[in-house]
Structures are given as structure tokens and as C-alpha cells.
Design an enzyme around this catalytic site. Structure first.
Site, PDB file in Angstrom:
ATOM      1  N   TYR A   1     -13.711   7.912 -12.559  1.00  0.00           N
ATOM      2  CA  TYR A   1     -13.515   6.814 -11.601  1.00  0.00           C
ATOM      3  C   TYR A   1     -14.220   5.545 -12.089  1.00  0.00           C
ATOM      4  CZ  TYR A   1     -14.482   3.639  -7.823  1.00  0.00           C
ATOM      5  OH  TYR A   1     -14.617   2.480  -7.101  1.00  0.00           O
TER       6      TYR A   1
ATOM      7  N   SER B   1     -16.948  -2.390  -9.312  1.00  0.00           N
ATOM      8  CA  SER B   1     -17.980  -1.613  -8.630  1.00  0.00           C
ATOM      9  C   SER B   1     -19.288  -1.684  -9.407  1.00  0.00           C
ATOM     10  CB  SER B   1     -17.508  -0.151  -8.565  1.00  0.00           C
ATOM     11  OG  SER B   1     -18.564   0.690  -8.179  1.00  0.00           O
TER      12      SER B   1
ATOM     13  N   LEU C   1      -0.241   4.078   1.103  1.00  0.00           N
ATOM     14  CA  LEU C   1      -0.837   4.864   2.191  1.00  0.00           C
ATOM     15  C   LEU C   1      -1.355   6.221   1.706  1.00  0.00           C
ATOM     16  CD1 LEU C   1       1.611   4.037   5.150  1.00  0.00           C
ATOM     17  CD2 LEU C   1      -0.469   2.825   4.461  1.00  0.00           C
TER      18      LEU C   1
ATOM     19  N   ASN D   1      -4.324   6.858   0.908  1.00  0.00           N
ATOM     20  CA  ASN D   1      -5.649   7.117   1.488  1.00  0.00           C
ATOM     21  C   ASN D   1      -5.883   6.237   2.715  1.00  0.00           C
ATOM     22  OD1 ASN D   1      -8.148   8.493   1.449  1.00  0.00           O
ATOM     23  ND2 ASN D   1      -9.150   6.690   0.600  1.00  0.00           N
TER      24      ASN D   1
ATOM     25  N   PHE E   1     -21.527  -3.427  -4.274  1.00  0.00           N
ATOM     26  CA  PHE E   1     -22.580  -2.429  -4.170  1.00  0.00           C
ATOM     27  C   PHE E   1     -22.120  -1.401  -3.123  1.00  0.00           C
ATOM     28  CE2 PHE E   1     -25.751  -3.343  -7.356  1.00  0.00           C
ATOM     29  CZ  PHE E   1     -25.070  -4.372  -7.977  1.00  0.00           C
ATOM     30  N   ASN E   2     -22.857  -1.087  -2.090  1.00  0.00           N
ATOM     31  CA  ASN E   2     -22.396   0.007  -1.221  1.00  0.00           C
ATOM     32  C   ASN E   2     -21.869  -0.523   0.119  1.00  0.00           C
ATOM     33  OD1 ASN E   2     -24.140   1.255  -3.275  1.00  0.00           O
ATOM     34  ND2 ASN E   2     -23.777   3.132  -2.126  1.00  0.00           N
TER      35      ASN E   2
ATOM     36  N   ASP F   1       0.859  -1.183   0.000  1.00  0.00           N
ATOM     37  CA  ASP F   1       0.000   0.000   0.000  1.00  0.00           C
ATOM     38  C   ASP F   1       0.897   1.235   0.000  1.00  0.00           C
ATOM     39  OD1 ASP F   1      -1.991   2.058   0.826  1.00  0.00           O
ATOM     40  OD2 ASP F   1      -3.276   0.332   1.227  1.00  0.00           O
TER      41      ASP F   1
ATOM     42  N   LYS G   1     -12.836   1.697 -13.693  1.00  0.00           N
ATOM     43  CA  LYS G   1     -13.210   0.331 -13.287  1.00  0.00           C
ATOM     44  C   LYS G   1     -13.653  -0.463 -14.505  1.00  0.00           C
ATOM     45  CE  LYS G   1     -12.441   0.631  -8.955  1.00  0.00           C
ATOM     46  NZ  LYS G   1     -11.381  -0.147  -8.326  1.00  0.00           N
TER      47      LYS G   1
HETATM   48  P1  NAD Z   1      -9.563   2.870   0.361  1.00  0.00           P
HETATM   49  O1  NAD Z   1      -9.139   4.160  -0.225  1.00  0.00           O
HETATM   50  O2  NAD Z   1      -9.849   2.806   1.801  1.00  0.00           O
HETATM   51  O3  NAD Z   1      -8.469   1.748   0.016  1.00  0.00           O
HETATM   52  C1  NAD Z   1      -7.685   1.782  -1.143  1.00  0.00           C
HETATM   53  C2  NAD Z   1      -6.229   1.605  -0.706  1.00  0.00           C
HETATM   54  O4  NAD Z   1      -5.379   1.603  -1.863  1.00  0.00           O
HETATM   55  C3  NAD Z   1      -5.748   2.722   0.219  1.00  0.00           C
HETATM   56  O5  NAD Z   1      -5.141   2.133   1.356  1.00  0.00           O
HETATM   57  C4  NAD Z   1      -4.729   3.485  -0.629  1.00  0.00           C
HETATM   58  O6  NAD Z   1      -3.689   4.033   0.150  1.00  0.00           O
HETATM   59  C5  NAD Z   1      -4.232   2.386  -1.566  1.00  0.00           C
HETATM   60  N1  NAD Z   1      -3.723   2.840  -2.861  1.00  0.00           N
HETATM   61  C6  NAD Z   1      -4.314   3.681  -3.755  1.00  0.00           C
HETATM   62  N2  NAD Z   1      -3.536   3.816  -4.843  1.00  0.00           N
HETATM   63  C7  NAD Z   1      -2.454   3.037  -4.647  1.00  0.00           C
HETATM   64  C8  NAD Z   1      -1.288   2.758  -5.425  1.00  0.00           C
HETATM   65  N3  NAD Z   1      -1.089   3.327  -6.610  1.00  0.00           N
HETATM   66  N4  NAD Z   1      -0.371   1.889  -4.930  1.00  0.00           N
HETATM   67  C9  NAD Z   1      -0.557   1.320  -3.708  1.00  0.00           C
HETATM   68  N5  NAD Z   1      -1.615   1.565  -2.934  1.00  0.00           N
HETATM   69  C10 NAD Z   1      -2.550   2.409  -3.397  1.00  0.00           C
HETATM   70  O7  NAD Z   1     -10.808   2.369  -0.493  1.00  0.00           O
HETATM   71  P2  NAD Z   1     -11.779   1.129  -0.237  1.00  0.00           P
HETATM   72  O8  NAD Z   1     -13.122   1.677   0.033  1.00  0.00           O
HETATM   73  O9  NAD Z   1     -11.162   0.163   0.706  1.00  0.00           O
HETATM   74  O10 NAD Z   1     -11.814   0.536  -1.710  1.00  0.00           O
HETATM   75  C11 NAD Z   1     -10.988  -0.552  -2.103  1.00  0.00           C
HETATM   76  C12 NAD Z   1     -11.221  -0.828  -3.566  1.00  0.00           C
HETATM   77  O11 NAD Z   1     -12.603  -1.130  -3.766  1.00  0.00           O
HETATM   78  C13 NAD Z   1     -10.928   0.361  -4.477  1.00  0.00           C
HETATM   79  O12 NAD Z   1     -10.354  -0.130  -5.669  1.00  0.00           O
HETATM   80  C14 NAD Z   1     -12.291   0.951  -4.747  1.00  0.00           C
HETATM   81  O13 NAD Z   1     -12.344   1.612  -5.986  1.00  0.00           O
HETATM   82  C15 NAD Z   1     -13.154  -0.298  -4.766  1.00  0.00           C
HETATM   83  N6  NAD Z   1     -14.568  -0.031  -4.436  1.00  0.00           N
HETATM   84  C16 NAD Z   1     -14.888   0.655  -3.307  1.00  0.00           C
HETATM   85  C17 NAD Z   1     -16.223   0.925  -3.013  1.00  0.00           C
HETATM   86  C18 NAD Z   1     -16.593   1.733  -1.800  1.00  0.00           C
HETATM   87  O14 NAD Z   1     -17.710   2.258  -1.776  1.00  0.00           O
HETATM   88  N7  NAD Z   1     -15.764   1.814  -0.765  1.00  0.00           N
HETATM   89  C19 NAD Z   1     -17.229   0.457  -3.867  1.00  0.00           C
HETATM   90  C20 NAD Z   1     -16.870  -0.251  -5.014  1.00  0.00           C
HETATM   91  C21 NAD Z   1     -15.522  -0.493  -5.288  1.00  0.00           C
HETATM   92  C1  WQD Z   2     -25.698   6.814  -1.293  1.00  0.00           C
HETATM   93  C2  WQD Z   2     -27.026   7.567  -1.323  1.00  0.00           C
HETATM   94  C3  WQD Z   2     -26.847   9.760  -2.295  1.00  0.00           C
HETATM   95  C4  WQD Z   2     -24.272  11.411   0.824  1.00  0.00           C
HETATM   96  C5  WQD Z   2     -20.638   5.922  -4.420  1.00  0.00           C
HETATM   97  C6  WQD Z   2     -19.882   5.875  -5.713  1.00  0.00           C
HETATM   98  C7  WQD Z   2     -19.781   4.475  -6.214  1.00  0.00           C
HETATM   99  C8  WQD Z   2     -19.241   3.526  -5.127  1.00  0.00           C
HETATM  100  C9  WQD Z   2     -19.874   3.719  -3.795  1.00  0.00           C
HETATM  101  C10 WQD Z   2     -16.965   3.006  -5.467  1.00  0.00           C
HETATM  102  C11 WQD Z   2     -27.270   8.328  -2.626  1.00  0.00           C
HETATM  103  C12 WQD Z   2     -27.226   9.851  -0.835  1.00  0.00           C
HETATM  104  C13 WQD Z   2     -25.054  10.575   0.064  1.00  0.00           C
HETATM  105  C14 WQD Z   2     -24.873  12.513   1.471  1.00  0.00           C
HETATM  106  C15 WQD Z   2     -26.992  11.851   0.571  1.00  0.00           C
HETATM  107  N1  WQD Z   2     -17.844   3.706  -4.903  1.00  0.00           N
HETATM  108  N2  WQD Z   2     -26.396  10.789  -0.062  1.00  0.00           N
HETATM  109  N3  WQD Z   2     -26.227  12.682   1.327  1.00  0.00           N
HETATM  110  O1  WQD Z   2     -23.392   7.396  -4.673  1.00  0.00           O
HETATM  111  O2  WQD Z   2     -24.339   5.067  -4.302  1.00  0.00           O
HETATM  112  O3  WQD Z   2     -21.923   5.366  -4.630  1.00  0.00           O
HETATM  113  O4  WQD Z   2     -19.937   5.113  -3.465  1.00  0.00           O
HETATM  114  O5  WQD Z   2     -17.046   2.285  -6.393  1.00  0.00           O
HETATM  115  O6  WQD Z   2     -18.965   4.503  -7.344  1.00  0.00           O
HETATM  116  O7  WQD Z   2     -20.566   6.677  -6.677  1.00  0.00           O
HETATM  117  O8  WQD Z   2     -22.929   6.116  -2.519  1.00  0.00           O
HETATM  118  O9  WQD Z   2     -22.849   6.738  -0.140  1.00  0.00           O
HETATM  119  O10 WQD Z   2     -22.301   8.495  -1.866  1.00  0.00           O
HETATM  120  O11 WQD Z   2     -24.651   7.715  -1.643  1.00  0.00           O
HETATM  121  O12 WQD Z   2     -28.206  12.050   0.453  1.00  0.00           O
HETATM  122  O13 WQD Z   2     -24.213  13.322   2.129  1.00  0.00           O
HETATM  123  O14 WQD Z   2     -26.992   8.569  -0.303  1.00  0.00           O
HETATM  124  O15 WQD Z   2     -27.517  10.733  -3.048  1.00  0.00           O
HETATM  125  O16 WQD Z   2     -28.647   8.264  -2.887  1.00  0.00           O
HETATM  126  P1  WQD Z   2     -23.240   6.057  -4.102  1.00  0.00           P
HETATM  127  P2  WQD Z   2     -23.100   7.309  -1.482  1.00  0.00           P
END
Ligand code: NAD
Ligand code: WQD
Length: 339
Positions: A149, A124, A33, A35, A178-179, A31, A153
Site C-alpha cells: 500500500y 500519505s 463504491l 469501499n 498524517f492520521n 467512485d 503511494k
Molecule cells: P476510502 O476507502 O473511504 O475512500 C476511497 C474511495 O475510493 C472509496 O469510496 C472507494 O470506493 C473508491 N475507490 C477505490 N478504488 C477505486 C477505483 N479503482 N475506481 C473508483 N473508485 C475507487 O478511503 P479514505 O480514507 O477516504 O482515503 C482516500 C485516499 O486518501 C486514499 O487514496 C487513501 O489511500 C489516502 N489516504 C488515506 C489515509 C487514511 O488514513 N484514511 C491516510 C493517508 C492517505
Molecule cells: C495509530 C496508532 C497503532 C489500532 C495507518 C496506515 C497509514 C495511513 C493511516 C493511509 C498506532 C495503534 C491502532 C488498534 C492500536 N493510511 N493502534 N490499536 O498505523 O499510524 O497508519 O493509517 O495512508 O498508511 O498505516 O494508524 O490508526 O492504524 O494506528 O494500538 O486497534 O494506534 O499501533 O500506534 P497508523 P492506525
């Protein structure tokens, strides 16, 4: 078996490392770090009573990757590393494509050179864009994404599919989350967003803990039951166990395959606010604001493919998601750095 987890210090990665260690895998986390904090990994060790290796590096550093692949006999890679802030990706598309797409290509090149062909990738539900029908199945059209973003993906999914067509030694799981919400039941690890959270539940818990004043509800005029946006919220520990199931599956299957990881249930923003209030006993002050640009009205999964093929199903209720998110927030009101 040793697994390389890129982005393992982050939110979903750290919870997955807990599952991997509990399931008997050895883990090396890579990682940068950008984020996250290495503190999450110390806590993972406390939770599991097991050690892991941490390498502070970037997935775009090919030489470091080669070194690492020489040092360890990895059986698979779980690839979480990526940038994930939708708004930021609109403002800085090159950084997002370089980090997410470029980083994944470098990682795959290093894997190929080292003869490691098993990969689990964090995709995602965003790749589905705005589907016409609910619930969402894996064979729905993808690609109607509105931001860099999400497009990163979608591009990565295609790169990985091409790779598996070109060389049958690859076995790849594309997991469409999903979320993700909630935290480990210990309250020791959880989601630690940098600055003001973009996602709903961290925003709610930060209002409850007094870090933020008021929740903005983005739109109450969608055609949903109460007009607010509906999503498929899934407990991060359920999501984590899906990765271990996908790893098991890949041991006996080649090619690239896609699975939705969701619960199959949709909850509105107001459902989330009310469930949180019930579990925490705190009132969440909110006001209705206009829709957020790029948002869709509803999005929830049909997760039956994962149940059939991976033997995986989300177990934890909305109540548990709220209770665990709240425990994490209360025990760590300022996240990892200042708790
Ligand atoms: P996060 O930011 O907490 O974790 C991502 C990690 O990757 C972080 O620790 C960051 O430091 C590290 N990182 C980023 N770029 C890097 C690089 N170039 N080299 C090494 N490390 C790097 O995010 P998360 O929520 O844990 O998400 C993990 C994965 O899942 C991501 O790819 C994200 O796009 C995907 N994802 C997340 C969500 C969500 O809502 N959290 C939903 C769908 C998909
Ligand atoms: C959820 C619902 C908002 C914040 C995002 C990314 C998606 C994925 C997950 C990585 C929606 C509403 C939110 C607020 C609100 N990430 N909302 N007030 O938009 O489904 O997905 O995160 O892949 O790519 O787009 O998640 O948690 O932002 O929103 O009303 O302050 O909550 O409008 O309906 P979302 P979210």
C-alpha cells in the site's frame, strides 16, 4: 469551475466534496463504491443544500473516463480513489498496484488526452517510512516503506513527478496526510470502515458503542512518553479544507509539489483513549498487546510548508476530533447502510 473528485464517496473524499461545494465549486464524483456507499453523497447534498453529479465507475475504465472528460469541462481533478488497507495490500499486492498505480496512470492518460493538467493527489505520511527525526519535513528521505500500500503511494508520487518534469503544463499537489480522524460536525458523514476497523479511533468508538468488546493497544514499549505509539491525528474537515487551498494554489503554479497535511502535534494511543473517555463519558476497555508488525513508534509532521505556501493550518483540537467522531458513531452505530 467543475472539479472531478475520484473516490469522492469515501471518507476523506465526502468531507472534501462538502468543502468544495461550500466554496462554490461544482463537483462530479467518480467512485466504484468498492469501499463506500452512495448514501454519503446524498448526505453531502443535505449538508450543503447543493447538488452534485455521481458517476458509478472505476478509474481504470479508460473509455468511461474519456466520455466523462468530453461531457464536462473540468478545471481540475482531486484523486482520492484507491485501496488503503495495509494488511490486505500485503496479501494482495497485485490488486493494490493495479488499482492504485494502474488506476492513477489511466486517470492521468485520460486527463492528458482531455487537456486537463491540474491534479491533487492523496499521498500519505507512510511514504516517509521510519524517519530518524521528528517532526517530519517534506524534504526527508522517502521510500523506506514496508508494505505494498505504502509503496503504491510512493510509486505514484514518482510517476506524477516524472510527468510534471516531462510536460510543464501539469500542476500537481502531492498531499501527504498524517492520521485523519473525526467527522463532519453534523454527524451525518464520517468514517465507515468495512468489517473490523484497522485504525485506532474507529476501533475506540466501536468499543464505546458496544460493537467491539475491547481495544488492543499494540505495544507499550516504544520510546515515547507512555510507551504507546504516537501519531499526528488531524480532523478530516481540516484535511478537506487543505485540498481546496491546494486547488487555489495550483491555479497559479506549475510543476509537482509536496505538502504535509498534519497538525504538528503527536498524541499517544493512551492519550487518545483518555481524550475519548473525557469527551464521551464512556469507559474504553483496553488491554496491552504486542506491537503490530510494521508499526513505527512515532510519526508527526512539521506542517509549516503548507502554512507558508497554501495559507492552510489545521484548526480543530483533539477534543473536537473526539466529539465529532463520537457524534457520527452514535448517530450511525452501523455506518451508512443500517443507520
Ligand atoms: P476510502 O476507502 O473511504 O475512500 C476511497 C474511495 O475510493 C472509496 O469510496 C472507494 O470506493 C473508491 N475507490 C477505490 N478504488 C477505486 C477505483 N479503482 N475506481 C473508483 N473508485 C475507487 O478511503 P479514505 O480514507 O477516504 O482515503 C482516500 C485516499 O486518501 C486514499 O487514496 C487513501 O489511500 C489516502 N489516504 C488515506 C489515509 C487514511 O488514513 N484514511 C491516510 C493517508 C492517505
Ligand atoms: C495509530 C496508532 C497503532 C489500532 C495507518 C496506515 C497509514 C495511513 C493511516 C493511509 C498506532 C495503534 C491502532 C488498534 C492500536 N493510511 N493502534 N490499536 O498505523 O499510524 O497508519 O493509517 O495512508 O498508511 O498505516 O494508524 O490508526 O492504524 O494506528 O494500538 O486497534 O494506534 O499501533 O500506534 P497508523 P492506525
Amino acid at each position: 469551475m467543475v472539479v472531478l473528485v475520484t473516490g469522492g464517496a469515501g471518507y476523506i473524499g465526502s468531507h472534501t466534496v462538502v468543502e468544495l461545494l461550500k466554496s462554490g465549486y461544482d463537483v462530479v464524483v467518480l467512485d466504484n463504491l468498492s469501499n463506500s456507499s452512495a448514501e454519503s453523497l446524498l448526505r453531502v447534498e443535505k449538508i450543503t443544500g447543493r447538488k452534485l453529479e455521481f458517476v458509478h465507475a472505476d478509474i481504470r475504465e479508460r473509455r468511461k473516463l474519456d466520455e466523462l472528460f468530453r461531457q464536462y469541462d473540468f478545471s481540475a481533478v482531486i484523486h482520492f480513489a484507491g485501496l488503503k488497507a495495509v494488511g490486505e495490500s500485503v496479501a494482495e499486492p497485485l490488486r493494490y498496484y493495479d488499482n492504485n498505480v494502474g488506476g492513477t496512470i489511466t486517470l492521468c492518460q485520460a486527463m492528458e488526452a482531455a487537456g486537463v493538467f491540474r491534479l491533487v493527489f492523496s499521498s500519505s505520511a507512510t511514504v516517509y517510512g521510519e524517519p530518524e527525526q521528528m517532526p517530519i519535513l517534506e524534504n526527508f528521505t522517502v521510500g523506506g516503506v514496508t508494505n505494498p500500500y505504502g509503496r503504491s503511494k510512493w510509486i505514484i508520487e514518482q510517476v506524477l513527478e516524472d510527468l510534471s518534469c516531462a510536460d510543464p503544463r501539469w500542476s500537481i499537489a502531492l498531499l501527504r496526510y498524517f492520521n485523519p480522524v473525526g467527522a463532519h460536525e453534523s454527524g451525518m458523514i464520517g468514517e465507515d470502515p468495512d468489517g473490523v476497523p484497522n485504525n485506532l479511533l474507529p476501533y475506540i468508538t466501536q468499543v464505546a458503542v458496544g460493537r467491539l468488546q475491547q481495544l488492543s493497544v499494540f505495544g507499550d514499549d516504544y520510546s515515547t512518553k507512555d510507551g504507546t505509539g504516537v501519531r499526528d491525528y488531524i480532523h478530516v474537515c481540516d484535511l478537506a479544507s487543505g485540498h481546496v487551498k491546494a486547488l487555489d494554489f495550483l491555479e497559479n503554479h506549475n510543476g509537482a509539489q509536496v505538502w504535509n497535511l498534519g497538525t504538528g502535534h503527536g498524541y499517544s494511543v493512551l492519550d487518545m483513549v483518555h481524550a475519548f473517555e473525557e469527551v464521551s463519558g464512556c469507559k474504553v476497555d483496553y488491554k496491552i498487546e504486542p506491537r503490530r508488525t510494521g508499526d513505527i513508534g512515532e510519526c508527526w509532521s512539521d506542517p509549516s510548508k503548507a502554512r507558508r505556501e497554501l495559507g492552510w493550518q489545521a484548526q480543530r483540537s483533539l477534543h473536537t476530533m473526539m466529539a465529532d467522531a463520537w457524534r457520527w458513531q452514535q448517530q450511525n452505530p452501523h455506518g451508512y447502510e443500517h443507520s
